[in-house]
Scaffold this motif. Structure first.
Motif, PDB file in Angstrom:
ATOM      1  N   VAL A 167      10.982  -4.689  11.851  1.00  0.00           N
ATOM      2  CA  VAL A 167      10.212  -5.311  10.769  1.00  0.00           C
ATOM      3  C   VAL A 167       8.829  -4.672  10.688  1.00  0.00           C
ATOM      4  O   VAL A 167       8.324  -4.379   9.591  1.00  0.00           O
ATOM      5  N   ASP A 168       8.204  -4.433  11.828  1.00  0.00           N
ATOM      6  CA  ASP A 168       6.885  -3.795  11.837  1.00  0.00           C
ATOM      7  C   ASP A 168       6.938  -2.405  11.228  1.00  0.00           C
ATOM      8  O   ASP A 168       6.074  -2.028  10.428  1.00  0.00           O
ATOM      9  N   GLU A 169       7.971  -1.630  11.597  1.00  0.00           N
ATOM     10  CA  GLU A 169       8.125  -0.278  11.038  1.00  0.00           C
ATOM     11  C   GLU A 169       8.354  -0.332   9.530  1.00  0.00           C
ATOM     12  O   GLU A 169       7.770   0.458   8.780  1.00  0.00           O
ATOM     13  N   LEU A 170       9.201  -1.261   9.089  1.00  0.00           N
ATOM     14  CA  LEU A 170       9.485  -1.378   7.653  1.00  0.00           C
ATOM     15  C   LEU A 170       8.250  -1.851   6.883  1.00  0.00           C
ATOM     16  O   LEU A 170       8.000  -1.391   5.759  1.00  0.00           O
ATOM     17  N   SER A 171       7.484  -2.741   7.470  1.00  0.00           N
ATOM     18  CA  SER A 171       6.252  -3.198   6.815  1.00  0.00           C
ATOM     19  C   SER A 171       5.272  -2.046   6.643  1.00  0.00           C
ATOM     20  O   SER A 171       4.648  -1.895   5.583  1.00  0.00           O
ATOM     21  N   LEU A 225       6.070   1.128   6.470  1.00  0.00           N
ATOM     22  CA  LEU A 225       6.641   2.014   5.456  1.00  0.00           C
ATOM     23  C   LEU A 225       6.408   1.458   4.052  1.00  0.00           C
ATOM     24  O   LEU A 225       6.040   2.198   3.136  1.00  0.00           O
ATOM     25  N   CYS A 226       6.570   0.140   3.879  1.00  0.00           N
ATOM     26  CA  CYS A 226       6.332  -0.485   2.567  1.00  0.00           C
ATOM     27  C   CYS A 226       4.879  -0.330   2.142  1.00  0.00           C
ATOM     28  O   CYS A 226       4.600  -0.067   0.971  1.00  0.00           O
ATOM     29  N   GLU A 227       3.961  -0.494   3.061  1.00  0.00           N
ATOM     30  CA  GLU A 227       2.546  -0.320   2.736  1.00  0.00           C
ATOM     31  C   GLU A 227       2.267   1.111   2.296  1.00  0.00           C
ATOM     32  O   GLU A 227       1.541   1.341   1.321  1.00  0.00           O
ATOM     33  N   THR A 228       2.856   2.072   3.002  1.00  0.00           N
ATOM     34  CA  THR A 228       2.675   3.481   2.638  1.00  0.00           C
ATOM     35  C   THR A 228       3.253   3.757   1.255  1.00  0.00           C
ATOM     36  O   THR A 228       2.615   4.413   0.424  1.00  0.00           O
ATOM     37  N   LEU A 229       4.471   3.254   1.005  1.00  0.00           N
ATOM     38  CA  LEU A 229       5.099   3.446  -0.307  1.00  0.00           C
ATOM     39  C   LEU A 229       4.293   2.766  -1.407  1.00  0.00           C
ATOM     40  O   LEU A 229       4.150   3.310  -2.509  1.00  0.00           O
TER      41      LEU A 229
END
Length: 165
Positions: free
Chosen positions: A50-54, A56-60
């Motif tokens: 979840v931390d990694e995906l969060s 990645l979402c912020e970067t996107l």
């Protein structure tokens, strides 16, 4: 306190209990502890994902914001060198005219052509005169034939008529 630390504390507390290791109670508590250990490992793995995906979402989201800024900014629309008219409907036949002053491409519909002209954002007034066209030329043929080159030819004809008058 992390979940693994809490689990270690709980195991220590259970070990300190005065329960015989061969009793049914001990076996039940030992099985529950094993299941809880597996759950802790699984939950920590999920939290890491979840931390990694969060991140990645912020970067996107940041990248998308930059793209939106580039595409939808006023400067980007001006760079397109096209004037968009709010009056254009999706069902209308769209024509293009090039402003002789600034070189912008102006999108037109049939009603704008029938009005006889349009004003470019640079202030230049573009007029369309269809009276000089051959009378045998019907409206359907006119719709199919109008394109950038035709509009430029019409502007040239109009300026020739003005010069001859």
């Amino acid at each position: 306190m992390k979940l693994t630390e809490k689990m270690s504390y709980l195991k220590g507390y259970i070990d300190a209990l005065d329960i015989q290791k061969d009793s049914k109670e001990w076996k039940a508590i030992d099985k529950m502890t094993s299941v809880m250990d597996e759950m802790v490992v699984y939950i920590e793995d999920l939290q890491n994902q979840v931390d990694e995906l969060s991140e990645l979402c912020e970067t996107l989201d940041e990248d998308l914001g930059e793209v939106e800024q580039e595409i939808f900014s006023v400067d980007a629309l001006e760079d397109d060198n096209i004037d968009y008219d709010d009056e254009l409907d999706d069902d209308d036949q769209i024509y293009e005219a090039t402003c002789p002053t600034c070189g912008r491409t102006i999108l037109l519909d049939e009603s704008m052509l029938e009005e006889g002209g349009v004003e470019c954002s640079c202030g230049e007034s573009l007029e369309f005169d269809f009276e000089s066209l051959d009378e045998d030329f019907n409206e359907d043929e006119l719709e199919n034939a109008l394109d950038i080159e035709m509009l430029e030819d019409l502007e040239n004809l109009s300026s020739l008529d003005d010069d001859n008058a």
